[in-house]
Each structure stands twice: as structure tokens, then as C-alpha cells.
Design an enzyme around this catalytic site. Structure first.
Site, PDB file in Angstrom:
ATOM      1  N   ASP A  18      25.268 -25.499  47.279  1.00  0.00           N
ATOM      2  CA  ASP A  18      24.569 -24.444  48.037  1.00  0.00           C
ATOM      3  C   ASP A  18      23.844 -23.454  47.140  1.00  0.00           C
ATOM      4  O   ASP A  18      23.695 -22.289  47.478  1.00  0.00           O
ATOM      5  CB  ASP A  18      25.551 -23.678  48.951  1.00  0.00           C
ATOM      6  CG  ASP A  18      26.308 -24.621  49.851  1.00  0.00           C
ATOM      7  OD1 ASP A  18      25.683 -25.545  50.383  1.00  0.00           O
ATOM      8  OD2 ASP A  18      27.529 -24.453  49.990  1.00  0.00           O
ATOM      9  N   LYS A  21      19.167 -25.695  46.161  1.00  0.00           N
ATOM     10  CA  LYS A  21      18.439 -26.856  45.627  1.00  0.00           C
ATOM     11  C   LYS A  21      17.335 -27.318  46.570  1.00  0.00           C
ATOM     12  O   LYS A  21      16.268 -27.717  46.129  1.00  0.00           O
ATOM     13  CB  LYS A  21      19.403 -28.042  45.403  1.00  0.00           C
ATOM     14  CG  LYS A  21      20.451 -27.789  44.350  1.00  0.00           C
ATOM     15  CD  LYS A  21      21.378 -28.984  44.219  1.00  0.00           C
ATOM     16  CE  LYS A  21      22.275 -29.199  45.415  1.00  0.00           C
ATOM     17  NZ  LYS A  21      23.282 -28.150  45.642  1.00  0.00           N
ATOM     18  N   LYS A  23      15.334 -25.719  48.560  1.00  0.00           N
ATOM     19  CA  LYS A  23      14.103 -24.955  48.395  1.00  0.00           C
ATOM     20  C   LYS A  23      13.419 -25.291  47.058  1.00  0.00           C
ATOM     21  O   LYS A  23      12.202 -25.477  46.999  1.00  0.00           O
ATOM     22  CB  LYS A  23      14.440 -23.459  48.473  1.00  0.00           C
ATOM     23  CG  LYS A  23      13.543 -22.545  47.692  1.00  0.00           C
ATOM     24  CD  LYS A  23      12.673 -21.687  48.574  1.00  0.00           C
ATOM     25  CE  LYS A  23      11.605 -20.994  47.749  1.00  0.00           C
ATOM     26  NZ  LYS A  23      11.605 -19.557  47.881  1.00  0.00           N
ATOM     27  N   GLY A  45      23.804 -30.184  52.694  1.00  0.00           N
ATOM     28  CA  GLY A  45      22.963 -29.486  53.657  1.00  0.00           C
ATOM     29  C   GLY A  45      21.897 -28.754  52.882  1.00  0.00           C
ATOM     30  O   GLY A  45      22.152 -27.700  52.312  1.00  0.00           O
ATOM     31  N   HIS A  46      20.716 -29.334  52.800  1.00  0.00           N
ATOM     32  CA  HIS A  46      19.647 -28.744  51.994  1.00  0.00           C
ATOM     33  C   HIS A  46      18.645 -28.048  52.906  1.00  0.00           C
ATOM     34  O   HIS A  46      18.007 -28.678  53.733  1.00  0.00           O
ATOM     35  CB  HIS A  46      18.985 -29.830  51.129  1.00  0.00           C
ATOM     36  CG  HIS A  46      19.920 -30.378  50.090  1.00  0.00           C
ATOM     37  ND1 HIS A  46      19.655 -31.502  49.349  1.00  0.00           N
ATOM     38  CD2 HIS A  46      21.132 -29.939  49.660  1.00  0.00           C
ATOM     39  CE1 HIS A  46      20.664 -31.716  48.519  1.00  0.00           C
ATOM     40  NE2 HIS A  46      21.571 -30.796  48.693  1.00  0.00           N
ATOM     41  N   THR A  47      18.554 -26.745  52.735  1.00  0.00           N
ATOM     42  CA  THR A  47      17.729 -25.951  53.642  1.00  0.00           C
ATOM     43  C   THR A  47      16.331 -25.781  53.056  1.00  0.00           C
ATOM     44  O   THR A  47      16.164 -25.365  51.914  1.00  0.00           O
ATOM     45  CB  THR A  47      18.384 -24.570  53.857  1.00  0.00           C
ATOM     46  OG1 THR A  47      19.739 -24.792  54.272  1.00  0.00           O
ATOM     47  CG2 THR A  47      17.660 -23.772  54.913  1.00  0.00           C
ATOM     48  N   THR A 134      34.048 -31.538  54.346  1.00  0.00           N
ATOM     49  CA  THR A 134      33.068 -31.328  55.411  1.00  0.00           C
ATOM     50  C   THR A 134      33.339 -32.249  56.602  1.00  0.00           C
ATOM     51  O   THR A 134      32.615 -32.191  57.592  1.00  0.00           O
ATOM     52  CB  THR A 134      31.638 -31.591  54.891  1.00  0.00           C
ATOM     53  OG1 THR A 134      31.573 -32.948  54.434  1.00  0.00           O
ATOM     54  CG2 THR A 134      31.273 -30.659  53.750  1.00  0.00           C
ATOM     55  N   GLN A 229      25.497 -31.142  46.214  1.00  0.00           N
ATOM     56  CA  GLN A 229      26.682 -30.377  45.799  1.00  0.00           C
ATOM     57  C   GLN A 229      26.432 -29.738  44.423  1.00  0.00           C
ATOM     58  O   GLN A 229      25.291 -29.500  44.089  1.00  0.00           O
ATOM     59  CB  GLN A 229      27.948 -31.260  45.781  1.00  0.00           C
ATOM     60  CG  GLN A 229      28.416 -31.694  47.179  1.00  0.00           C
ATOM     61  CD  GLN A 229      27.723 -32.957  47.663  1.00  0.00           C
ATOM     62  OE1 GLN A 229      27.549 -33.912  46.927  1.00  0.00           O
ATOM     63  NE2 GLN A 229      27.325 -32.960  48.925  1.00  0.00           N
ATOM     64  N   THR A 244      34.270 -32.973  45.462  1.00  0.00           N
ATOM     65  CA  THR A 244      33.784 -34.035  46.331  1.00  0.00           C
ATOM     66  C   THR A 244      34.079 -35.366  45.638  1.00  0.00           C
ATOM     67  O   THR A 244      34.643 -35.384  44.543  1.00  0.00           O
ATOM     68  CB  THR A 244      32.285 -33.844  46.677  1.00  0.00           C
ATOM     69  OG1 THR A 244      31.943 -34.773  47.719  1.00  0.00           O
ATOM     70  CG2 THR A 244      31.381 -34.063  45.473  1.00  0.00           C
ATOM     71  N   THR A 306      28.484 -27.274  57.893  1.00  0.00           N
ATOM     72  CA  THR A 306      29.636 -27.031  58.761  1.00  0.00           C
ATOM     73  C   THR A 306      29.630 -25.655  59.414  1.00  0.00           C
ATOM     74  O   THR A 306      30.453 -25.394  60.292  1.00  0.00           O
ATOM     75  CB  THR A 306      30.942 -27.158  57.947  1.00  0.00           C
ATOM     76  OG1 THR A 306      30.869 -26.231  56.865  1.00  0.00           O
ATOM     77  CG2 THR A 306      31.118 -28.563  57.390  1.00  0.00           C
ATOM     78  N   GLY A 307      28.752 -24.773  58.987  1.00  0.00           N
ATOM     79  CA  GLY A 307      28.705 -23.429  59.551  1.00  0.00           C
ATOM     80  C   GLY A 307      29.838 -22.527  59.067  1.00  0.00           C
ATOM     81  O   GLY A 307      29.941 -21.371  59.482  1.00  0.00           O
ATOM     82  N   SER A 418      13.764 -17.734  42.656  1.00  0.00           N
ATOM     83  CA  SER A 418      13.445 -17.730  44.076  1.00  0.00           C
ATOM     84  C   SER A 418      13.816 -16.370  44.655  1.00  0.00           C
ATOM     85  O   SER A 418      14.902 -15.854  44.411  1.00  0.00           O
ATOM     86  CB  SER A 418      14.203 -18.855  44.773  1.00  0.00           C
ATOM     87  OG  SER A 418      14.037 -18.734  46.168  1.00  0.00           O
ATOM     88  N   VAL A 419      12.882 -15.787  45.396  1.00  0.00           N
ATOM     89  CA  VAL A 419      13.080 -14.416  45.894  1.00  0.00           C
ATOM     90  C   VAL A 419      12.997 -14.336  47.420  1.00  0.00           C
ATOM     91  O   VAL A 419      12.715 -13.291  47.992  1.00  0.00           O
ATOM     92  CB  VAL A 419      12.054 -13.444  45.248  1.00  0.00           C
ATOM     93  CG1 VAL A 419      12.362 -13.264  43.772  1.00  0.00           C
ATOM     94  CG2 VAL A 419      10.616 -13.926  45.448  1.00  0.00           C
TER      95      VAL A 419
HETATM   96  P1  IMP Z   1      33.591 -33.600  51.019  1.00  0.00           P
HETATM   97  O1  IMP Z   1      32.460 -33.787  50.083  1.00  0.00           O
HETATM   98  O2  IMP Z   1      33.166 -33.465  52.464  1.00  0.00           O
HETATM   99  O3  IMP Z   1      34.691 -34.569  50.822  1.00  0.00           O
HETATM  100  O4  IMP Z   1      34.233 -32.153  50.676  1.00  0.00           O
HETATM  101  C1  IMP Z   1      34.900 -31.881  49.450  1.00  0.00           C
HETATM  102  C2  IMP Z   1      34.617 -30.469  48.984  1.00  0.00           C
HETATM  103  O5  IMP Z   1      33.250 -30.353  48.610  1.00  0.00           O
HETATM  104  C3  IMP Z   1      34.838 -29.392  50.042  1.00  0.00           C
HETATM  105  O6  IMP Z   1      35.280 -28.220  49.384  1.00  0.00           O
HETATM  106  C4  IMP Z   1      33.459 -29.160  50.609  1.00  0.00           C
HETATM  107  O7  IMP Z   1      33.307 -27.891  51.197  1.00  0.00           O
HETATM  108  C5  IMP Z   1      32.628 -29.309  49.353  1.00  0.00           C
HETATM  109  N1  IMP Z   1      31.251 -29.730  49.639  1.00  0.00           N
HETATM  110  C6  IMP Z   1      30.835 -30.962  49.986  1.00  0.00           C
HETATM  111  N2  IMP Z   1      29.507 -30.982  50.134  1.00  0.00           N
HETATM  112  C7  IMP Z   1      29.070 -29.746  49.871  1.00  0.00           C
HETATM  113  C8  IMP Z   1      27.767 -29.156  49.831  1.00  0.00           C
HETATM  114  O8  IMP Z   1      26.738 -29.800  50.049  1.00  0.00           O
HETATM  115  N3  IMP Z   1      27.716 -27.836  49.509  1.00  0.00           N
HETATM  116  C9  IMP Z   1      28.840 -27.129  49.220  1.00  0.00           C
HETATM  117  N4  IMP Z   1      30.066 -27.635  49.229  1.00  0.00           N
HETATM  118  C10 IMP Z   1      30.186 -28.945  49.562  1.00  0.00           C
HETATM  119 MG    MG Z   2      24.147 -26.848  50.960  1.00  0.00          MG
END
Ligand code: IMP
Ligand code: MG
Length: 429
Positions: A18, A21, A23, A45-47, A134, A229, A244, A306-307, A418-419
Site C-alpha cells: 500500500d 505503487k 499511482k 489493491g492498486h489504486t 486478505t 505488496q 504473504t 478488504t476495507g 507524489s503529492v
Molecule cells: P495474504 O496475502 O492474503 O495471504 O495476506 C497475508 C498478509 O499480507 C496479511 O497481513 C495481509 O494484510 C497482507 N497483504 C496481502 N496483500 C496486501 C496488499 O496488497 N497490501 C497490503 N497488505 C497486503
Molecule cells: Mg494496496
């Protein structure tokens, strides 16, 4: 950065994911002909924001919003076909018909419904030591891959082979479910029919992506390898077991698309101007609840997938120095500098102390990492807006001093700042 001699650039998250990346990749993708994801899956989750529209991409590379760019899902990814097609449909409904731009590796492993089921059951079984995954089935899919019991894109046809492979995979998944005390069953027929239904559409996109990328590089085209990640979530180098299930660091970029490491010319590390983490595990510079709440609101720090509210900490130089070494970073992109605009003061962790002894590295032992005390440096806040800056000179003096300190502490040149969320809100140094 994807200019001149740099034909193949890796962009990696250098904290806990997070970092922004999406952007940065979107900005860099302008200069790329190809954008490839090399690991992870729908956990990402790439915004990306284009004018007033915001997109959250999970499996499709962040360069896809430029017409004509080729986007690759590499063999190192675990591909969830159901959510992949959903993502394509959603993009199409919003005016981006991008299916023709996409190539998928024949060698990519599939995430199936039972991987998500296993993810849930396994997390429940962990109780208070849950990882905070996630829930996207990432762990189970990589587990099957390494156990040589996975299903790949190449296994989708012919139907007889798919059926045979699937039966072995389902039997294995059910054994795992039973071992974990779950009574859930997997409907093989349903799964087979589902997979058969989208097999033609998916295999129509399949290619030997390593060969395609190597040929593109040979023609002089430019390739961007997009990490998901962050380094601290790398299965080898991160805060194991709170990680992960893939190698997120730049070394995996080569194997994850099928190029040799010598194809890579440069590695850009993306960091947030502070630190966040979603999920469980150590976060040395974590802020107390109330202070975290303020930055969480300012930075809209809620998980894109995941919010969940993200945990917040100060900038952690030991973490980024570690990432610099692991990834062979050649430069940094600092994101979300504007989020700090209103703060009275900003802090940076310059090193750790453990039992009073200075520590410049990240200890492998999690118990030790949980006990480190960050040594902070405090700088005055700049109390004015960075949002309109387009050159370093436009930034408030305090913000520039803060960036200079980040550069000093990490030993890396800052290439992008990035600003804000808009495409234009970027400083290219
Ligand atoms: P998994 O990748 O869903 O198995 O999650 C393992 C760990 O990596 C957890 O702490 C997740 O919150 C974290 N994680 C997985 N993908 C992301 C991501 O894209 N951004 C931030 N944390 C992530
Ligand atoms: Mg993300």
C-alpha cells in the site's frame, strides 16, 4: 525513470504494501510498452485515479488504463479467474475495454474457490495468532504450487485432463479441510463446469510471457515489472510468518515473468512518507490509537482490497534501508507527502535499539523485532500544502528538508514524489 538506457524497470513496494505503487506505475506506464505483474494475486489493491474516476486494480496491471499498452499476468502470480473476469467486466462497464491488451502466462497457477475456503478455515484455526490475510486464497494456491499439486492455466484444456487434475486437487483440498476439522465439502462437478465455462476465454489470452517480453526488449520496447505488496511481506525476507506467500522483492520479478535477472536495468522502490500496515505482525514505529486515527483520516488509510483500517506508523528508515539492500534499489518514489501537510511535527525512525544497543538491521527473529525501540528524529512540520507542487523547488522548505533526510537515511536518490491522488500530482526529479 523508464528512459534512455533503462528498458526494463522493476517497481517494488518497500514497506508493508500500500505504498502507492498503483499511482506510480500508472505514471511510469506512459513510457512503457509493456506492464507485467510478477507475483501475488487478488490480495493486491492498486489504486489509480484518472481525472475524476478512481479504479482499484487487483490482478490487472496498473498500466492498463492507457490504450494500447500490453499488460501481462506473469507465471509468478496466482490467478483467480472468477475475480479476474469480474475485474475485466467492471473496467469494460466504465469504458475501458482492455481484454485485447492482456496476456496471461500459461504457467500461472489458478486460485480456486476452495483456496478461499481454506484461507478462511485456516485463519479461524489460528485464533489469536491469525495472520490477518486478505481471504483471497493466496496462501493455499502458493502452497499447492510448491507442493506440485496446483492447477495451471495450461491445465485448462483438454477437458479430460482438466477433470483428472481437478479431482486430484480437490481430494487434496478436502484432506486439508478435514484435517482442520472442517465439514465443508467441495463440489467437483460445479468447479469443473465453472472452469470449463471460462477456459476458452482465459486460454485465448494465454502466452509464453517470458518469450513475449524477451522479444519486446530485443525490439527496443520498454518493460515495467510491477510488484505487489511490499518487501516486509516477502515470504523469505519479511516479518515471517506475518507475510504473504510470495517473494515480493525484485529478485522475484525475473522468475515471475520468465526473464533473466540481467534483463533488469533499474529498480524503483516506492515508499509512503510514513508507514502503514494492514494485517497482523510487528510494526516498530506504530503510532498510538488517537494519533494513528488522525493520519488514517488524512491519508484515507483503509485497505483497498478488504476495507480494513490500516495501522499507521512514522517513517521507518531501517525498514527502507533493508528494502534498499534486498531489492537493489536504484531510486525511491515517495508517496502521499501531502498527507503530512497539517502536522505540527513529523518524526522519522533513524535506527533501532534493542536492550539499549543500536541495531541497524532488521532482526530475523520476530520476538526481537517486536522488542526493538525506534530511535526518532523530530522535524518541524511545514503546515502548508504540497498538493500543487510540480517541482521540488515548489515544495515548502520543511517538506524538502524531510525528503532530504529520507534520502540521506536510506542512501537513495528520490526520483518521484507524489503529492496527491491525481495523475498530475507528481514531482519528477
Ligand atoms: P495474504 O496475502 O492474503 O495471504 O495476506 C497475508 C498478509 O499480507 C496479511 O497481513 C495481509 O494484510 C497482507 N497483504 C496481502 N496483500 C496486501 C496488499 O496488497 N497490501 C497490503 N497488505 C497486503
Ligand atoms: Mg494496496
Amino acid at each position: 525513470m523508464l528512459k534512455g538506457d533503462v528498458r526494463c524497470l522493476v517497481v517494488v513496494g518497500s514497506q508493508w504494501g500500500d505504498e502507492g505503487k498503483g499511482k506510480i506505475v500508472d505514471v511510469l506506464a506512459r513510457d512503457a510498452d509493456w506492464i507485467a505483474r510478477y507475483q501475488g494475486g487478488a490480495n493486491a489493491g492498486h489504486t489509480v485515479r484518472v481525472r475524476e474516476d478512481q479504479f482499484i486494480l487487483h490482478q490487472i496491471p496498473s498500466g492498463v488504463l492507457y490504450p494500447g499498452k500490453r499488460c501481462v499476468l506473469g507465471n509468478g502470480m496466482v490467478l483467480d479467474p472468477v475475480t479476474f473476469f469480474k475485474e475485466l467486466e467492471e473496467l469494460k462497464a466504465r469504458g475501458y475495454d482492455v481484454e485485447g491488451q492482456i496476456l496471461v502466462s500459461w504457467r500461472a497457477h489458478l486460485v480456486l474457490s476452495y483456496h478461499k475456503l481454506l484461507d478462511r478455515v485456516e485463519e479461524e484455526g489460528r485464533g489469536s495468532s491469525a495472520l490477518g490475510t486478505t481471504g483471497r486464497g493466496i496462501g493455499g494456491a502458493y502452497e499447492d504450487k510448491v507442493a506440485r499439486a496446483g492447477l495451471r492455466v495450461a491445465d485448462l484444456s483438454p477437458p479430460e485432463r482438466l477433470r483428472e487434475r481437478l479431482e486430484t486437487c480437490v481430494a487434496r483440498a478436502e484432506r486439508k479441510l478435514r484435517a482442520m476439522g472442517s465439514a465443508e465439502r467441495i463440489d467437483t462437478d460445479l468447479l469443473f463446469n465453472e472452469l470449463s465455462a471460462f477456459a476458452p476465454r482465459l486460454t485465448a489470452l494465454a502466452a509464453d510471457v517470458g518469450a513475449a517480453l524477451a522479444a519486446a526488449l530485443k525490439r527496443g520496447e520498454r518493460v515495467l515489472l510491477e510488484g505487489a505488496q511490499g518487501s516486509m511481506l516477502d515470504v523469505d525476507h519479511g516479518t515471517y510468518p506475518f507475510v504473504t506467500s510470495s517473494n515480493t522483492t525484485s529478485g522475484a520479478a525475473a522468475t515471475g515473468v520468465g526473464l533473466g535477472p540481467t534483463a533488469i536495468d533499474a529498480v524503483l522502490g516506492v515508499v509512503k512518507a510514513y508507514t502503514t500496515r494492514v494485517g497482523n505482525g510487528p510494526l516498530p514505529t506504530e503510532l498510538p490509537q488517537d494519533e494513528a486515527a488522525r493520519l488514517r483520516e488524512l491519508g484515507a488509510e483503509f485497505g483497498a482490497t478488504t476495507g480494513r483500517p490500516r495501522r499507521i506508523g512514522w517513517f521507518d528508515a531501517p525498514v527502507v534501508r533493508y528494502a534498499a539492500r534486498l531489492n537493489g534499489l536504484t531510486g525511491l518514489a515517495v508517496s502521499k507527502l501531502d498527507v503530512l501537510d497539517q502536522l505540527e511535527e513529523v518524526k522519522l525512525a533513524v535506527r533501532y535499539r534493542l536492550d539499549g544497543t543500536p541495531l541497524d538491521e532488521i532482526p530475523a527473529d520476530l520476538a526481537r523485532l517486536s522488542e526493538v525501540e525506534p530511535e526518532y528524529e523530530t522535524m518541524a512540520g511545514w503546515r502548508s500544502s504540497c498538493a500543487e507542487a510540480r517541482r521540488l523547488e515548489d515544495l515548502p522548505a520543511g517538506a524538502r528538508a524531510y525528503l532530504d533526510r529520507i534520502s540521506e537515511l536510506t542512501g537513495l536518490p528520490i526520483r518521484y514524489v507524489s503529492v496527491g491522488t491525481r495523475r498530475a500530482q507528481i514531482i519528477e526529479v
